[in-house]
Motif scaffolding. Structure first.
Motif, PDB file in Angstrom:
ATOM      1  N   LEU A 133       0.832  -1.198   0.000  1.00  0.00           N
ATOM      2  CA  LEU A 133       0.000   0.000   0.000  1.00  0.00           C
ATOM      3  C   LEU A 133       0.871   1.254   0.000  1.00  0.00           C
ATOM      4  O   LEU A 133       2.010   1.230   0.492  1.00  0.00           O
ATOM      5  CB  LEU A 133      -0.891   0.016   1.251  1.00  0.00           C
ATOM      6  N   PRO A 134       0.352   2.366  -0.536  1.00  0.00           N
ATOM      7  CA  PRO A 134       1.051   3.636  -0.343  1.00  0.00           C
ATOM      8  C   PRO A 134       1.268   3.855   1.151  1.00  0.00           C
ATOM      9  O   PRO A 134       0.385   3.562   1.960  1.00  0.00           O
ATOM     10  CB  PRO A 134       0.075   4.658  -0.926  1.00  0.00           C
ATOM     11  N   MET A 135       2.432   4.373   1.516  1.00  0.00           N
ATOM     12  CA  MET A 135       2.824   4.334   2.929  1.00  0.00           C
ATOM     13  C   MET A 135       3.224   5.704   3.456  1.00  0.00           C
ATOM     14  O   MET A 135       4.064   6.392   2.874  1.00  0.00           O
ATOM     15  CB  MET A 135       3.979   3.348   3.112  1.00  0.00           C
ATOM     16  N   VAL A 136       2.621   6.079   4.571  1.00  0.00           N
ATOM     17  CA  VAL A 136       2.978   7.287   5.312  1.00  0.00           C
ATOM     18  C   VAL A 136       3.758   6.863   6.555  1.00  0.00           C
ATOM     19  O   VAL A 136       3.268   6.064   7.354  1.00  0.00           O
ATOM     20  CB  VAL A 136       1.731   8.092   5.726  1.00  0.00           C
ATOM     21  N   ILE A 137       4.969   7.365   6.693  1.00  0.00           N
ATOM     22  CA  ILE A 137       5.813   7.054   7.841  1.00  0.00           C
ATOM     23  C   ILE A 137       5.844   8.279   8.744  1.00  0.00           C
ATOM     24  O   ILE A 137       6.264   9.363   8.318  1.00  0.00           O
ATOM     25  CB  ILE A 137       7.233   6.671   7.386  1.00  0.00           C
ATOM     26  N   VAL A 138       5.374   8.124   9.969  1.00  0.00           N
ATOM     27  CA  VAL A 138       5.311   9.252  10.899  1.00  0.00           C
ATOM     28  C   VAL A 138       6.677   9.399  11.564  1.00  0.00           C
ATOM     29  O   VAL A 138       6.890   9.039  12.730  1.00  0.00           O
ATOM     30  CB  VAL A 138       4.189   9.052  11.933  1.00  0.00           C
ATOM     31  N   ASP A 139       7.613   9.908  10.786  1.00  0.00           N
ATOM     32  CA  ASP A 139       8.991  10.126  11.236  1.00  0.00           C
ATOM     33  C   ASP A 139       9.694  10.911  10.145  1.00  0.00           C
ATOM     34  O   ASP A 139       9.076  11.257   9.132  1.00  0.00           O
ATOM     35  CB  ASP A 139       9.700   8.788  11.507  1.00  0.00           C
ATOM     36  N   ARG A 165       4.789   1.219  -0.407  1.00  0.00           N
ATOM     37  CA  ARG A 165       5.337   1.825  -1.625  1.00  0.00           C
ATOM     38  C   ARG A 165       5.061   3.323  -1.594  1.00  0.00           C
ATOM     39  O   ARG A 165       4.251   3.798  -0.793  1.00  0.00           O
ATOM     40  CB  ARG A 165       4.726   1.198  -2.874  1.00  0.00           C
ATOM     41  N   ASP A 166       5.726   4.046  -2.470  1.00  0.00           N
ATOM     42  CA  ASP A 166       5.558   5.495  -2.578  1.00  0.00           C
ATOM     43  C   ASP A 166       5.605   6.136  -1.185  1.00  0.00           C
ATOM     44  O   ASP A 166       4.680   6.828  -0.754  1.00  0.00           O
ATOM     45  CB  ASP A 166       4.236   5.837  -3.278  1.00  0.00           C
ATOM     46  N   HIS A 167       6.707   5.920  -0.486  1.00  0.00           N
ATOM     47  CA  HIS A 167       6.829   6.325   0.912  1.00  0.00           C
ATOM     48  C   HIS A 167       6.819   7.844   1.076  1.00  0.00           C
ATOM     49  O   HIS A 167       7.493   8.564   0.332  1.00  0.00           O
ATOM     50  CB  HIS A 167       8.122   5.761   1.506  1.00  0.00           C
ATOM     51  N   LEU A 194      -4.334   3.452   2.703  1.00  0.00           N
ATOM     52  CA  LEU A 194      -2.926   3.697   2.971  1.00  0.00           C
ATOM     53  C   LEU A 194      -2.467   2.872   4.150  1.00  0.00           C
ATOM     54  O   LEU A 194      -3.260   2.443   4.987  1.00  0.00           O
ATOM     55  CB  LEU A 194      -2.685   5.184   3.276  1.00  0.00           C
ATOM     56  N   MET A 195      -1.177   2.672   4.216  1.00  0.00           N
ATOM     57  CA  MET A 195      -0.547   2.078   5.382  1.00  0.00           C
ATOM     58  C   MET A 195       0.242   3.171   6.090  1.00  0.00           C
ATOM     59  O   MET A 195       1.009   3.900   5.462  1.00  0.00           O
ATOM     60  CB  MET A 195       0.385   0.934   4.976  1.00  0.00           C
TER      61      MET A 195
END
Length: 367
Positions: A133-139, A165-167, A194-195
């Protein structure tokens, strides 16, 4: 120089569903594999062999998982424990640690790093499905710039980033939210789940910052947030798991929020929270709960120190570790979510005074 233990290369225990093995199948297989790992690490690390023989004796036969020798997880802060030659080490993991405290150091060879990556992918994939999944990293992205040495947050971020993907890194170098860029990212992936991934305290801070700034963001339906680590700061602020989930639902519309329990000393062997709120042991890992003073194994429903077992560590003797965390096993093969394995909960860290007392009960020699 350490002599390398002879391993079989492939990891057949990673095949199949991570939550499909009932007790009667899982336990004998784990016992055989972990007994063999104990032997291999004893051959590969003289320090480990001396410690195990000194405390547990030299009997190579173990009739049940509870009989397997373990190391206190604190030893990785004091010693460099390896079971392979230095030239085989490809990555070093360093724990985040408490300010002023020595960090743990964990040394990985290619086989161990590959097994950890595969195990993590299978566990996470079980919950999010087969597609990235498109990924949002809270960092911020500085965590993963050094591909040889990572702290715990960086190692977790790199491992989970392989699942997406598509971080998009939602925080800048000062850990401030990039609201405008995040809005653009959400528009780009409108209507697609999203992930999200992040360190627990940073995710909570992110939600609090959104509320304070009056930011009204909603993630698409079906999006999933995975978070772990950093619970102590939230528990000190009396933020429970239920409060955390409610806050993420109210602030961002996130309905699927999953905590996980893991540590740098056993990366890959994470214990994922199911829809019913229980942490689960996968097929290649297990937990035992021990009395905090006698260290005898406890029955279901009794709170004690958590011992974590994993088939993944091959380059260092981290396959059986006694942690500083308190927890309770609630049952096995009986969760309402349908997954096999033990289900358990973590209550928090053992108070420092009790930790010292527990260490005195069965101290490990330093070398």
């Amino acid at each position: 120089m350490n002599s390398a233990p002879t391993t079989r290369g492939a990891a057949p225990f990673l095949e199949g569903s991570p939550f499909g093995q009932p007790h009667d199948i899982k336990q004998p297989g784990l016992l055989a594999e972990l007994s063999e790992l104990t032997r291999l690490h004893s051959e590969g690390s003289a320090s480990y062999a001396r410690m195990i023989a000194s405390v547990f004796g030299s009997n190579p036969r173990y009739d049940r998982l509870e009989d397997l020798p373990w190391l206190p997880v604190q030893l990785f802060k004091r010693l460099e424990l390896k079971s392979v030659p230095d030239e085989q080490i490809v990555r070093t993991l360093v724990s985040s640690g408490t300010t002023g405290a020595a960090p743990s150091r964990v040394f990985l060879d290619k086989e161990t790093a590959r097994a950890q990556t595969t195990a993590l992918a299978r566990i996470v994939g079980h919950f999010i499905g087969p597609h990235r999944l498109p990924m949002v990293i809270v960092d911020d992205n500085s965590l993963v710039t050094n591909r040889v040495q990572f702290n715990a947050r960086g190692a977790a971020t790199l491992g989970f980033s392989n699942m997406g993907r598509d971080h998009f890194y939602a925080l800048d170098a000062r850990l401030e939210p990039k609201w405008g860029e995040l809005e653009d990212y959400l528009r780009k992936h409108a209507g697609h789940p999203l992930m999200l991934f992040g360190f627990t305290f940073l995710v909570w801070q992110f939600a609090q910052q959104a509320q304070a700034a009056g930011v009204a963001l909603r993630f698409p339906a079906g999006s999933i947030l995975i978070h772990g680590g950093g619970w102590k700061k939230l528990q000190d602020r009396q933020v429970s798991n239920d409060t955390f989930k409610a806050g993420l639902r109210d602030t961002f519309g996130l309905e699927r929020v999953h905590n996980y329990y893991g540590m740098v000393e056993q990366v890959g062997s994470i214990f994922f929270e199911c829809e019913a709120g229980w942490l689960h042991t996968p097929a290649y890992a297990d937990v035992i709960v021990r009395d905090r003073m006698t260290l005898e194994p406890l029955a279901c429903g009794q709170e004690g120190l958590i011992q974590v077992l994993s088939l993944l560590p091959r380059s260092y003797p981290g396959h059986s570790l006694l942690t500083e965390d308190l927890g309770t096993i609630a049952g096995e093969d009986d969760c309402s979510c349908g997954r096999k394995g033990k289900r358990f909960a973590v209550a928090g860290r053992l108070p420092q005074a009790e930790l010292r007392g527990c260490s005195d009960t069965r101290a490990m020699p330093a070398s």
